[in-house]
Design an enzyme around this catalytic site. Structure first.
Site, short mmCIF file in Angstrom:
data_model
loop_
_atom_site.label_atom_id
_atom_site.label_comp_id
_atom_site.label_asym_id
_atom_site.label_seq_id
_atom_site.Cartn_x
_atom_site.Cartn_y
_atom_site.Cartn_z
N SER A 106 0.80 -0.91 -0.08
CA SER A 106 0.66 0.09 -0.27
C SER A 106 0.91 1.64 -0.26
O SER A 106 2.03 0.70 0.43
CB SER A 106 -0.34 -0.11 1.39
OG SER A 106 -1.43 1.37 1.54
N TYR A 129 -1.83 -0.36 11.00
CA TYR A 129 -1.51 -0.27 9.13
C TYR A 129 -0.87 -0.16 8.69
O TYR A 129 -0.38 -0.75 8.44
CB TYR A 129 -3.63 0.02 8.44
CG TYR A 129 -3.05 -0.16 7.78
CD1 TYR A 129 -3.71 -1.23 7.04
CD2 TYR A 129 -3.57 1.11 6.41
CE1 TYR A 129 -4.06 -1.24 5.25
CE2 TYR A 129 -3.47 0.59 4.85
CZ TYR A 129 -3.66 -0.50 4.40
OH TYR A 129 -3.92 -0.73 2.81
#
Length: 251
Positions: free
Chosen positions: A141, A155
């Site tokens: 990501s 995250y």
């Protein structure tokens, strides 16, 4: 570029929705035999509709169950040529103050984003080594390269860890003819979690985000699938240990 994966045995995790499902569809359309793995048994029906020849519901954060599932795939389809680990995400979490983050919340996101990728790579490695070739692509990501737009500490930390794992696996497996790379998506509206995040920004926040993207649009799951298929193709045979940002350009 036309991709041809005829005869290749492919495992895609996180295949029940969004990016994972788009990768299943792309690989299947290019002739691959795709087996879809996910913890969401109901969602896996969508992966079957996208072209998976088999679906397996499995907890990807559990080493023994992953080993069993991948051994089953290798036995049925003559080994494993390609692994794409698209499982992960925020697991329904939202941003919290640092002091409020529980141990369970922290560990849950590492299990989903790092443990699962490691256990899958560990399980396919012997089968790829036996063939002297293979492709592994992780889905990281933009949050693995910079602070996360989600504001979720675990995250961002987990995706950074996944990038590090990808580079280490590339070093470990390269002598066996196996490439390991990562695709780092920008903001892609691909599942209910990203839709909720997008809506939470409000009109002004959405416009601000769009203005940081050179292409002035959000990504689509197919944008990520195309990048994955390139890294799995013969054209990428001497690319390993790399992180390909697919984010429309960032200002």
């Amino acid at each position: 570029m036309q991709f041809d994966f005829t005869g290749k045995s492919v495992i895609v995790t996180g295949a029940a929705q969004g990016i994972g499902r788009a990768i299943v569809a792309g690989m299947a359309a290019a002739g691959a035999r795709v087996v879809a793995l996910d913890r969401d048994a109901t969602g896996l029906e969508q992966a079957r509709s996208a072209g998976a020849i088999e679906t397996i519901a499995v907890e990807l954060g559990e080493q023994s169950t992953v080993q069993t599932a991948i051994a089953r795939v290798a036995a049925a389809y003559g080994g494993v040529d390609i692994l794409v680990t698209a499982a992960g995400g925020v697991r329904g979490q939202v941003a919290q103050q640092l002091e409020a983050v529980s141990e369970q919340s922290w560990r849950q996101l590492f299990e989903a984003n790092v443990d699962a990728a490691f256990f899958c790579a560990q399980a396919v490695a012997p089968h790829m080594k036996a063939k002297g070739s293979g492709r592994i692509v992780t889905i990281a990501s933009g949050a693995g390269l910079r602070p996360s737009l989600t504001g979720i500490q675990a995250y961002s930390a987990a995706k950074h860890a996944l990038v590090g794992l990808t580079k280490q696996l590339a070093l470990d497996l390269g002598p066996h003819g196996i490439t390991v790379n990562s695709v780092a998506p920008g903001f892609v509206l691909s599942n209910p979690a990203t839709q909720r995040q997008w809506e939470s920004y409000g009109e002004a926040g959405q416009q601000k985000l769009i203005e940081t993207i050179h292409m002035r649009r959000l990504g689509q799951a197919e944008d990520i699938a195309n990048a994955v298929m390139f890294l799995c193709s013969s054209a990428a045979g001497w690319i390993s240990g790399q992180v390909l940002s697919v984010d429309g350009g960032r200002a």
